[in-house]
Design a protein around this motif. Sequence first.
Motif, PDB file in Angstrom:
ATOM      1  N   LYS A  40       1.047   0.530 -11.445  1.00 49.37           N
ATOM      2  CA  LYS A  40      -0.078   1.314 -10.920  1.00 49.37           C
ATOM      3  C   LYS A  40       0.466   2.510 -10.142  1.00 49.37           C
ATOM      4  CE  LYS A  40      -2.873  -0.656  -7.959  1.00 49.37           C
ATOM      5  NZ  LYS A  40      -2.795   0.532  -7.039  1.00 49.37           N
TER       6      LYS A  40
ATOM      7  N   ASN B 251      -0.490   6.264 -10.529  1.00 45.97           N
ATOM      8  CA  ASN B 251      -1.222   7.046  -9.525  1.00 45.97           C
ATOM      9  C   ASN B 251      -0.578   8.402  -9.314  1.00 45.97           C
ATOM     10  OD1 ASN B 251      -3.497   5.890  -8.840  1.00 45.97           O
ATOM     11  ND2 ASN B 251      -2.742   4.690  -7.106  1.00 45.97           N
TER      12      ASN B 251
ATOM     13  N   ASN C 262      -2.140  11.174 -10.922  1.00 44.84           N
ATOM     14  CA  ASN C 262      -3.155  12.025 -10.297  1.00 44.84           C
ATOM     15  C   ASN C 262      -2.456  13.130  -9.518  1.00 44.84           C
ATOM     16  OD1 ASN C 262      -5.212  13.152  -9.037  1.00 44.84           O
ATOM     17  ND2 ASN C 262      -5.879  11.366  -7.860  1.00 44.84           N
TER      18      ASN C 262
ATOM     19  N   ARG D 155     -24.077  11.580  -5.188  1.00 41.37           N
ATOM     20  CA  ARG D 155     -23.701  11.178  -6.556  1.00 41.37           C
ATOM     21  C   ARG D 155     -23.572   9.665  -6.621  1.00 41.37           C
ATOM     22  NH1 ARG D 155     -19.065  14.721  -8.905  1.00 41.37           N
ATOM     23  NH2 ARG D 155     -19.767  13.581 -10.734  1.00 41.37           N
TER      24      ARG D 155
ATOM     25  N   TYR E 256     -21.413   7.579  -7.777  1.00 38.47           N
ATOM     26  CA  TYR E 256     -20.187   6.800  -7.518  1.00 38.47           C
ATOM     27  C   TYR E 256     -20.131   6.385  -6.041  1.00 38.47           C
ATOM     28  CZ  TYR E 256     -17.659  10.812  -5.430  1.00 38.47           C
ATOM     29  OH  TYR E 256     -17.267  11.851  -4.648  1.00 38.47           O
TER      30      TYR E 256
ATOM     31  N   GLU F 172     -12.927   7.980  -0.797  1.00 39.83           N
ATOM     32  CA  GLU F 172     -13.651   8.275  -2.042  1.00 39.83           C
ATOM     33  C   GLU F 172     -14.098   9.740  -2.095  1.00 39.83           C
ATOM     34  OE1 GLU F 172     -14.807   5.952  -4.515  1.00 39.83           O
ATOM     35  OE2 GLU F 172     -13.407   4.504  -3.664  1.00 39.83           O
TER      36      GLU F 172
ATOM     37  N   PRO G   9     -11.049  13.069  -1.088  1.00 43.04           N
ATOM     38  CA  PRO G   9     -10.115  13.523  -2.142  1.00 43.04           C
ATOM     39  C   PRO G   9     -10.799  14.449  -3.151  1.00 43.04           C
ATOM     40  CG  PRO G   9      -9.920  11.157  -1.801  1.00 43.04           C
ATOM     41  CD  PRO G   9     -11.070  11.609  -0.960  1.00 43.04           C
ATOM     42  N   ASN G  10     -12.090  14.260  -3.339  1.00 39.90           N
ATOM     43  CA  ASN G  10     -12.767  15.106  -4.333  1.00 39.90           C
ATOM     44  C   ASN G  10     -12.967  16.530  -3.841  1.00 39.90           C
ATOM     45  OD1 ASN G  10     -13.141  13.373  -6.531  1.00 39.90           O
ATOM     46  ND2 ASN G  10     -14.665  12.240  -5.345  1.00 39.90           N
TER      47      ASN G  10
ATOM     48  N   ARG H  80     -10.034  21.845 -10.639  1.00 36.61           N
ATOM     49  CA  ARG H  80     -10.018  20.384 -10.504  1.00 36.61           C
ATOM     50  C   ARG H  80     -11.440  19.855 -10.449  1.00 36.61           C
ATOM     51  NH1 ARG H  80      -5.908  17.444  -8.944  1.00 36.61           N
ATOM     52  NH2 ARG H  80      -7.029  16.244  -7.383  1.00 36.61           N
TER      53      ARG H  80
ATOM     54  N   ASN I  94     -12.453  19.647 -14.333  1.00 36.95           N
ATOM     55  CA  ASN I  94     -11.895  18.695 -15.347  1.00 36.95           C
ATOM     56  C   ASN I  94     -12.211  17.267 -15.035  1.00 36.95           C
ATOM     57  OD1 ASN I  94     -10.244  17.533 -13.473  1.00 36.95           O
ATOM     58  ND2 ASN I  94      -8.396  18.591 -14.114  1.00 36.95           N
TER      59      ASN I  94
ATOM     60  N   ASN J 154     -16.018   7.712  -9.914  1.00 32.78           N
ATOM     61  CA  ASN J 154     -15.299   8.698  -9.099  1.00 32.78           C
ATOM     62  C   ASN J 154     -14.289   9.445  -9.969  1.00 32.78           C
ATOM     63  OD1 ASN J 154     -13.586  10.085  -7.396  1.00 32.78           O
ATOM     64  ND2 ASN J 154     -13.705   8.553  -5.768  1.00 32.78           N
ATOM     65  N   PRO J 155     -14.491  10.798 -10.125  1.00 26.86           N
ATOM     66  CA  PRO J 155     -13.640  11.556 -11.056  1.00 26.86           C
ATOM     67  C   PRO J 155     -12.152  11.493 -10.730  1.00 26.86           C
ATOM     68  CG  PRO J 155     -15.034  13.027  -9.721  1.00 26.86           C
ATOM     69  CD  PRO J 155     -15.450  11.638  -9.405  1.00 26.86           C
ATOM     70  N   ARG J 156     -11.837  11.200  -9.474  1.00 21.17           N
ATOM     71  CA  ARG J 156     -10.415  11.270  -9.080  1.00 21.17           C
ATOM     72  C   ARG J 156      -9.741   9.892  -9.175  1.00 21.17           C
ATOM     73  NH1 ARG J 156     -11.364  15.450  -9.763  1.00 21.17           N
ATOM     74  NH2 ARG J 156     -11.443  17.335  -8.518  1.00 21.17           N
ATOM     75  N   LYS J 157     -10.483   8.857  -9.620  1.00 20.16           N
ATOM     76  CA  LYS J 157      -9.823   7.526  -9.627  1.00 20.16           C
ATOM     77  C   LYS J 157      -9.640   7.069 -11.064  1.00 20.16           C
ATOM     78  CE  LYS J 157     -11.354   4.329  -6.654  1.00 20.16           C
ATOM     79  NZ  LYS J 157     -12.371   3.575  -5.843  1.00 20.16           N
TER      80      LYS J 157
ATOM     81  N   ASP K  56      -8.597   1.456 -10.811  1.00 22.26           N
ATOM     82  CA  ASP K  56      -9.055   1.407  -9.411  1.00 22.26           C
ATOM     83  C   ASP K  56     -10.569   1.292  -9.327  1.00 22.26           C
ATOM     84  OD1 ASP K  56      -6.546   1.529  -8.375  1.00 22.26           O
ATOM     85  OD2 ASP K  56      -6.458   3.731  -8.441  1.00 22.26           O
TER      86      ASP K  56
END
Lengths: 298, 319, 333, 324
Positions: free
Chosen positions: A6, A10, A13, A186, A188, A206, A209-210, A295, A298, D107-110, D114
Amino acid sequence: MSRKLKIKENAGNGGLLKRTLIREFKKDDLARYSLYILVALLLIVFIGALFIPKSHYLDVNIIDQYLAPMTDGHILGTDNGGHDIITMLIVSSRNSLTIALAVTIITFVFGTVVGTVTGYYGGKVDMIVMRMTDFIMILPVLMIIIVLVTIVPKYNATTLILLMSAFYWIGTMRLVRSRVLTESQRDYVKASKTSGTSNFKIMFREILPNIASLLIAEATLSFAGNIGLETGLSFLGFGLPAGTPSLGTMINEATNPETMTQMPWTWVPAAVVILIVVLTIIFIGQALRRVADQRQTN
Amino acid sequence: MWKVIIRRILIMIPQLFILSLLVFLLAKMMPGDPFSGLIGPNTDPKQIAALRQAAGLNDPWWQQYIHWIGNAMHGDLGMSYTMKQPVSTLIGSRMVNTFWLSLLAMILTYALAIPMAISAARHEGSLWDRILLIYNSVTFGIPAYVVYLLFIFIFGFTLGIFPTGGTVDPNVSGFFPTLINKIYHMILPAITMALLGTTAIFTYLRSGILDEQNQDYVKTARAKGVSEDRVFTRHILRNALLPIAANFGFVITGLLGGAIFAETIFGYPGLGKLFITAITGRDYSVITALILLNGFLALLGALLSDIIMAIVDPRIRIE
Amino acid sequence: MVGDDLLNAKKVTVSFLINGEWQTGIYDVDLDIAHGEVLALVGESGSGKSTFATSVIGLHNKKQTRVTGSITLDGQELVDLPDAEENDIRGEKIGMIFQDPLAALNPLMKIGQQIQETLDIHDVYQKDQYHDRVIQLLDEVGIVNPERTAKQYPHELSGGMRQRVMIALAIANDPDLIIADEPTTALDTTIQAQILDVLLEIRDRKETGILLITHDLGVVAEVADSVAVMYAGQIVEKASVQELFEHPLHPYTRSLLRSNPEVDREDDELYVIPGTVPALSEMDHHKDLFLQRVPWMQKEAEEDIPDELVEARPNHFVRGNAWRTFEFPDQKG
Amino acid sequence: MADEILKLEGLKVHYPIRSGFWNRVTDNVKAVNGVDLTIKQGETLGLVGESGSGKSTLGKVIVGLEDMTEGNLVYENEHVNTAAERKRVQYNKDVQMIFQDSLSSLNPRKTIYDIIAEPIRNFSPMDPVAENDRIRKLLDIVGLPQRTLFQYPFQFSGGQRQRIGIARALATDPKLIIADEPVSALDLSVQAQVLNFMKKIQKELGISYLFISHDLGVVRHMTDNIAVMHHGRLVEKGTREDIFENPQHIYTQRLLAAIPSVNVAERAENRAHRREIEKNFDDRFNEFYDDEGMPLPLVQLSETHFAALPQQDQKETDHVESNN
């Protein structure tokens, strides 16, 4: 086995971020050259300043006052205190950049935290903070800072940093709040809530980071702004206290028409340094903002 | 429509109260008082103490506050320490200068920013668009006072095209010559302020146009057979100009605020320059009056923006 | 009821400029709509049905989209029409209705003004008739209080009412053709039924041809006279609505009908079409592209097939030959 | 009788409307205005209604995303009205949710790993190896290849993303999944894929669904019992046959009549029938709704069938019930 797997992934990313950054800076010559110039400048300033003893820029030596460039080994001449302009430039840049950096970090961290919390929770918290910041927004901030500078006892560089940060965190806060507000609508975020994740974790692991890449781009641009702010205050004589020179105090020489026209070497170099530093930061900030926009898509 | 405006006025009252309280506390923190300027080598300390007692400076602070705010209501902002004249007349005279300079600067800013935004948006992605974007991000980030200095140094002192201070040459007389001369004194600061002030309007309008042109109602308009130009003016532009109208309220009240850096560097005797002279002279009654004025103007700006928005945007007018 | 030809589309091909390359979005579409005929263009997202609609009315972005072939309206050629003439046609000969009523009206203009604008551009009606015409239009589309609605702004109306205003806008100058792009998708079922009724009443009263773009087979069955099914930018089947629902031929049409959970048929297993629509760049329009997603017909998927459709049954056209041998797994053996 | 997972008693959700000078609360949007409902083990309950009927709000309150203004949420005969109570009994371990917009629910970043692991780490943490196996098994259940474990949401199609959402909901072996319009945003072919798959896991894992939708065709295909909601209240409740074959409330009749049927031959009759039902709904509206426009309380018509009928109408249906 999975833990190793993992972690490698990671980095994917992180790798993704690195790849977009490199590609963006390779494509944009303006940003790339700005990066080289800024890094070079920062090295000269921060390392150079270590070798300059306090006496060089504090003791006044009337004899060498206002020497024209290229006299007695002073390439850029000397100022009214007889200090060598280049030494002054290095020390002043270090002071100005440190102050601006400190203010940027404080406003960035404080603004992000308050912005995230108000954006995420909304309701009463949001209403109170917004009413309060609306009020601060209507105040003539520059005037108030100048007044406070003149009346605060034991005034030093840290007080200046705190004073500037106290008013200028609101811009970052409002930007972060609006982004967090849209993100937290949103699904999520709803999904994380029903998956039992704590609000704190949702906010900072959560949602943030976005919007992180956007914040970095904005922080860069506010760094440029803060340099202008500190040097401006020092130029007016209400920035750094007497003992610590700033690019602003060097430019202050130009307030007297006579020195402005007869001895331009005293203030023009400082003006040029400010322009270069600010321009390079702006172009880098632009490239970072493009990376942030990519970012998002995408 | 009226609900919006009344609600804004209701919010303004507490804000005004807090503003005046804040300014009063700020004034209290400042050392000295109206009489410290009078203390000369031979003045009798008891006399000063009596004057202070008479002026009620020893009363509890809230009594002084009520007394101060009472006067402020009737336009009596006390005496200027250094300039020996009532603060309100002093501000009145300088405000006229600030108003004309800011007005000229505002007109030039809009005249520059709006065409820039429209041409950039209509040629989105072109070299011209990128140049304008870079220009506006540069002028947004660069410290304005450095540019002011360079401009006055080059165009004022070195080339001598423009005056380097004051509002009018003393030896000019007659209405038109003085008017022309006054404008001649304002040109350099106004143009410089405009050149550096386009970013907000440019960015809002440009992104506004780009957003609106993808909206469905634009497709509907085209499907109605509306020509491309008319679609742009009657549909896209009208919607894109909303945010500009919104912050126009602040711009108008800002005209009276005064630009500290510009006026100081260009030697233009407006409220901004007055503030710096007052600070250097520790003339606290002028300082507090100026802060109160600017705070009040900003509040007025918020009210004006709400009114403009209510007029311009039916979604707000008819809730 | 169905008159002579109104719209004739011959070999219409639309290609898009995607990072420097022209890629075919729609290939060789033939389609005819007669006066008073409701033709439903059915297909899933990405099938090209909306692209066809926008190219008929010329709303496509001329720099990045190229339309070839011929589209004639009452004999007048529409492809590559100069802008001025195109503006004359739009809103006068062809009216258009879009999907999302919430965003399709200018928020700053009163409803009456928006209708008046289309009357003003085309001189079908004179200035003094504008007011009455607006009221008459709003009444025609079933708005209860036309006088009041004309003075209101879009945000004051419900979704259903706004879609009625859109219809009024489309029919303001009595166009011969209405293009309705998913007109009821964003509406509740009960309001959808009312809006479809309004469209049919207009068609009955004015002999207007209607090109209805939709993905909802129920709406097709309720409203359409004839149907064209689109897949990956091509028409795979064309027939009257009765023919299509009772004797579906092309494998894609039959799969769609089996995937649709209808109200009056409640079998347990819905048919699932495996895979996804290929990317534009990988579409070879000389083959029957749907067969790639029919696991037991991979051999036929490779064969080239003629561009023209085959008339498999009277007035019932289908693409390729797979329809002759296609069967669902549970029907085999 | 299968045991009850969840019971709703007199559930109300009111949003205050502030207006006037002092922004006082002058009115309330009654999104949910008194709903009683029971969800049994292994059952799929359809919650049907048009936009603004309050069905989504009801779903959000049940899963704990929104707080109720009044009423009780009873889970394993314990009150779980507040977030604290729900947290104490780890309520969301057994009650999960899947969302309509599959892209915004991830979540677009995960990475997918995860995303699916999140509920496991919160409710039933386990050592990494067990966690990895559990997630791989979940991917198999939802029919996604193993290599997608470390990909990002934007690399998947709509149908695949919806299945990832379902895998996340399954992660803690829930008893009930709230599905809020799970297939409305999907194309027909993809919709069929997700619906078939939801039925399959229900058979294998015995999960019950609260299936919220405005599409009666989908609801008929998926559900055993159906509750019809209008203006924040249930107007009719019963088995699929009760609702589709024998609708009693004028609103249910209106909903059913509005559905476009694929039967082309009878479309003329359908349109006429719809007009008639529409007229009937408008004429008798005041009988079936109180003066505030709220539906009447539910009246029991049969062992499984309830409808919000006016009192005297209730006698008539007994007569109708008996002879058909």
